[in-house]
Design a protein around this motif. Structure first.
Motif, PDB file in Angstrom:
ATOM      1  N   LEU A 102       0.830  -1.195   0.000  1.00 26.85           N
ATOM      2  CA  LEU A 102       0.000   0.000   0.000  1.00 26.85           C
ATOM      3  C   LEU A 102       0.867   1.247   0.000  1.00 26.85           C
ATOM      4  CD1 LEU A 102      -2.695  -0.900   2.704  1.00 26.85           C
ATOM      5  CD2 LEU A 102      -3.040  -0.815   0.226  1.00 26.85           C
ATOM      6  N   ALA A 103       0.367   2.303  -0.613  1.00 24.83           N
ATOM      7  CA  ALA A 103       1.027   3.600  -0.506  1.00 24.83           C
ATOM      8  C   ALA A 103       0.743   4.172   0.880  1.00 24.83           C
ATOM      9  CB  ALA A 103       0.519   4.549  -1.584  1.00 24.83           C
ATOM     10  N   VAL A 104       1.585   5.116   1.295  1.00 24.25           N
ATOM     11  CA  VAL A 104       1.439   5.734   2.610  1.00 24.25           C
ATOM     12  C   VAL A 104       0.032   6.317   2.767  1.00 24.25           C
ATOM     13  CG1 VAL A 104       2.176   7.723   3.999  1.00 24.25           C
ATOM     14  CG2 VAL A 104       3.883   6.190   2.991  1.00 24.25           C
ATOM     15  N   PHE A 105      -0.448   7.035   1.760  1.00 22.78           N
ATOM     16  CA  PHE A 105      -1.787   7.620   1.840  1.00 22.78           C
ATOM     17  C   PHE A 105      -2.842   6.533   2.003  1.00 22.78           C
ATOM     18  CE2 PHE A 105      -5.826   9.066   0.211  1.00 22.78           C
ATOM     19  CZ  PHE A 105      -5.961  10.332   0.759  1.00 22.78           C
ATOM     20  N   GLU A 106      -2.701   5.437   1.265  1.00 20.80           N
ATOM     21  CA  GLU A 106      -3.695   4.365   1.312  1.00 20.80           C
ATOM     22  C   GLU A 106      -3.742   3.712   2.685  1.00 20.80           C
ATOM     23  OE1 GLU A 106      -3.619   2.776  -3.305  1.00 20.80           O
ATOM     24  OE2 GLU A 106      -2.042   2.116  -1.917  1.00 20.80           O
ATOM     25  N   LEU A 107      -2.574   3.492   3.294  1.00 23.09           N
ATOM     26  CA  LEU A 107      -2.539   2.876   4.624  1.00 23.09           C
ATOM     27  C   LEU A 107      -3.155   3.817   5.662  1.00 23.09           C
ATOM     28  CD1 LEU A 107      -1.836   0.655   6.563  1.00 23.09           C
ATOM     29  CD2 LEU A 107       0.542   1.450   6.596  1.00 23.09           C
ATOM     30  N   ALA A 108      -2.793   5.097   5.595  1.00 22.04           N
ATOM     31  CA  ALA A 108      -3.364   6.057   6.536  1.00 22.04           C
ATOM     32  C   ALA A 108      -4.874   6.180   6.337  1.00 22.04           C
ATOM     33  CB  ALA A 108      -2.689   7.414   6.378  1.00 22.04           C
ATOM     34  N   ALA A 109      -5.321   6.050   5.085  1.00 23.27           N
ATOM     35  CA  ALA A 109      -6.745   6.198   4.780  1.00 23.27           C
ATOM     36  C   ALA A 109      -7.588   5.061   5.346  1.00 23.27           C
ATOM     37  CB  ALA A 109      -6.954   6.288   3.264  1.00 23.27           C
ATOM     38  N   LEU A 122     -13.842   7.273  -0.449  1.00 24.33           N
ATOM     39  CA  LEU A 122     -13.463   8.413   0.366  1.00 24.33           C
ATOM     40  C   LEU A 122     -14.143   9.681  -0.131  1.00 24.33           C
ATOM     41  CD1 LEU A 122      -9.601   7.836   0.722  1.00 24.33           C
ATOM     42  CD2 LEU A 122     -11.373   7.246   2.378  1.00 24.33           C
ATOM     43  N   THR A 123     -14.732  10.427   0.774  1.00 26.42           N
ATOM     44  CA  THR A 123     -15.284  11.735   0.435  1.00 26.42           C
ATOM     45  C   THR A 123     -14.162  12.774   0.507  1.00 26.42           C
ATOM     46  OG1 THR A 123     -15.803  12.286   2.726  1.00 26.42           O
ATOM     47  CG2 THR A 123     -17.474  11.058   1.480  1.00 26.42           C
ATOM     48  N   ASN A 124     -14.466  13.999   0.101  1.00 26.81           N
ATOM     49  CA  ASN A 124     -13.478  15.075   0.231  1.00 26.81           C
ATOM     50  C   ASN A 124     -13.085  15.287   1.693  1.00 26.81           C
ATOM     51  OD1 ASN A 124     -13.354  15.588  -2.520  1.00 26.81           O
ATOM     52  ND2 ASN A 124     -15.016  17.093  -2.466  1.00 26.81           N
ATOM     53  N   GLU A 125     -14.069  15.134   2.598  1.00 30.29           N
ATOM     54  CA  GLU A 125     -13.765  15.280   4.018  1.00 30.29           C
ATOM     55  C   GLU A 125     -12.795  14.194   4.479  1.00 30.29           C
ATOM     56  OE1 GLU A 125     -15.929  15.279   8.442  1.00 30.29           O
ATOM     57  OE2 GLU A 125     -17.127  14.971   6.628  1.00 30.29           O
ATOM     58  N   ASP A 126     -13.013  12.945   4.024  1.00 29.37           N
ATOM     59  CA  ASP A 126     -12.106  11.852   4.377  1.00 29.37           C
ATOM     60  C   ASP A 126     -10.693  12.146   3.888  1.00 29.37           C
ATOM     61  OD1 ASP A 126     -14.115  10.221   5.551  1.00 29.37           O
ATOM     62  OD2 ASP A 126     -14.733   9.530   3.556  1.00 29.37           O
ATOM     63  N   LYS A 143       3.487  10.639   0.964  1.00 24.45           N
ATOM     64  CA  LYS A 143       2.154  10.074   0.800  1.00 24.45           C
ATOM     65  C   LYS A 143       2.044   9.111  -0.380  1.00 24.45           C
ATOM     66  CE  LYS A 143      -1.158  12.793  -0.685  1.00 24.45           C
ATOM     67  NZ  LYS A 143      -2.103  13.950  -0.778  1.00 24.45           N
ATOM     68  N   HIS A 144       2.866   9.293  -1.428  1.00 24.20           N
ATOM     69  CA  HIS A 144       2.782   8.432  -2.610  1.00 24.20           C
ATOM     70  C   HIS A 144       3.808   7.293  -2.582  1.00 24.20           C
ATOM     71  CE1 HIS A 144      -0.115  11.170  -4.243  1.00 24.20           C
ATOM     72  NE2 HIS A 144       0.733  12.178  -4.245  1.00 24.20           N
ATOM     73  N   LYS A 145       4.642   7.252  -1.562  1.00 23.65           N
ATOM     74  CA  LYS A 145       5.622   6.170  -1.448  1.00 23.65           C
ATOM     75  C   LYS A 145       4.928   4.888  -1.017  1.00 23.65           C
ATOM     76  CE  LYS A 145      10.267   7.929  -0.489  1.00 23.65           C
ATOM     77  NZ  LYS A 145      10.963   6.935  -1.303  1.00 23.65           N
ATOM     78  N   ASN A 146       5.442   3.729  -1.460  1.00 23.12           N
ATOM     79  CA  ASN A 146       4.953   2.457  -0.965  1.00 23.12           C
ATOM     80  C   ASN A 146       5.549   2.193   0.419  1.00 23.12           C
ATOM     81  OD1 ASN A 146       3.358   1.682  -3.200  1.00 23.12           O
ATOM     82  ND2 ASN A 146       5.191   1.003  -4.307  1.00 23.12           N
ATOM     83  N   ARG A 162      -2.613   6.885  10.611  1.00 22.40           N
ATOM     84  CA  ARG A 162      -3.856   6.135  10.408  1.00 22.40           C
ATOM     85  C   ARG A 162      -4.798   6.324  11.600  1.00 22.40           C
ATOM     86  NH1 ARG A 162      -4.197  -0.423  10.115  1.00 22.40           N
ATOM     87  NH2 ARG A 162      -3.898  -0.122  12.354  1.00 22.40           N
ATOM     88  N   ALA A 163      -4.225   6.264  12.824  1.00 22.75           N
ATOM     89  CA  ALA A 163      -5.029   6.463  14.036  1.00 22.75           C
ATOM     90  C   ALA A 163      -5.573   7.888  14.109  1.00 22.75           C
ATOM     91  CB  ALA A 163      -4.189   6.139  15.270  1.00 22.75           C
ATOM     92  N   LEU A 164      -4.760   8.865  13.715  1.00 25.97           N
ATOM     93  CA  LEU A 164      -5.216  10.257  13.709  1.00 25.97           C
ATOM     94  C   LEU A 164      -6.338  10.466  12.689  1.00 25.97           C
ATOM     95  CD1 LEU A 164      -1.844  12.225  13.910  1.00 25.97           C
ATOM     96  CD2 LEU A 164      -3.662  12.248  15.624  1.00 25.97           C
TER      97      LEU A 164
END
Length: 265
Positions: A102-109, A122-126, A143-146, A162-164
């Motif tokens: 997963l990319a960093v953004f994807e894992l945090a998401a 994901l909405t814009n708020e998400d 954010k785009h790094k694996n 991710r928790a935040l």
């Protein structure tokens, strides 16, 4: 120092923790009465095998208590359904990352799962919440790094992000500095301290980094084989609580410096 205008996020009453098998019940700790205040950094310390992870798993409803109650925002934890609980408490446990592809953004998401529909869109708020979390943990540029490209310290920051992104009142972390060198141990705990101040969230973590915990935390929970006590570090020092944390044959607690040291022979 007295705590003023305290807002209790989580409290326990007469809590006993442990395990139940077919043959017997094993009590790890009992008579646990603690209160977690809003916007505080709280460290949980104790010797190896004392039951820190068991306590965290019980507080987060991963494991059922043997006795007593856990109250979150004036509501018993047993009255939360899983989604409701996920909106007030997020966890960073000692677990395998779901996929390092997963990319960093994807894992945090993934932290937005209590709020997304069953498809996970994901909405814009998400998206804003995830980017805010990445920014707060100083990894927005990654954010785009694996995730397999990251160091252990960077990966831990993604798990915190991710928790935040889950946007809860409480964040619970089990040994967040495991496998990190001394610098990055201090960095992660300083980051947690900063996050409590900037977000107003309550962050509870367990750690073997006792000296850092005493220096950085608003409150420290100390587990021994006899009791579980919780107070401000200065009060615990004055009460001599840390003097009894370990056997006295090898190390001792220096009340002047607030640190442990190896005893001179």
């Amino acid at each position: 120092m007295e705590k003023k205008n305290a807002h209790i996020i989580l409290k326990t009453k007469d809590l006993s923790i442990g395990y139940v098998s077919k043959k017997e019940q094993t009590i790890v700790a009992s008579n646990i009465d603690i209160e977690l205040q809003k916007g505080e950094l709280i460290g949980l310390i104790g010797g190896n095998g004392i039951g820190k992870s068991t306590l965290l798993r019980t507080l987060s409803n991963v494991q059922k208590p043997l006795q007593g109650s856990i109250i979150i925002n004036d509501k018993d934890i047993t009255n939360f359904n899983p989604i409701e609980l996920a909106k007030v408490m997020s966890l960073v446990l000692t677990e395998v990352v779901p996929s390092k592809n997963l990319a960093v953004f994807e894992l945090a998401a993934l932290g937005r799962y209590p709020y997304t529909n069953w498809v996970g869109n994901l909405t814009n708020e998400d998206i804003d919440k995830v980017n805010q979390a990445l920014n707060l943990t100083n990894i927005l540029e990654l954010k785009h790094k694996n995730c397999f490209e990251l160091s252990d310290g960077q990966l831990q920051k993604v798990m915190i992000a991710r928790a935040l992104a889950q946007d809860t009142d409480i964040i619970i972390l089990d040994e967040p500095t495991t496998h990190l060198d001394m610098y990055h141990k201090a960095y992660i705990l300083k980051l947690l301290q900063k996050l409590t101040k900037e977000t107003g969230k309550t962050i509870l973590f367990s750690s073997h980094e006792i000296d850092l915990t005493i220096q950085l935390c608003d409150t420290v929970i100390v587990m021994t084989k006899d009791e579980v006590v919780s107070d401000q570090p200065c009060n615990l020092i004055s009460k001599g609580t840390f003097n009894n944390l370990f056997p006295k044959d090898l190390i001792e607690f220096d009340e002047q410096t607030g640190t442990f040291r190896v005893k001179k022979q």
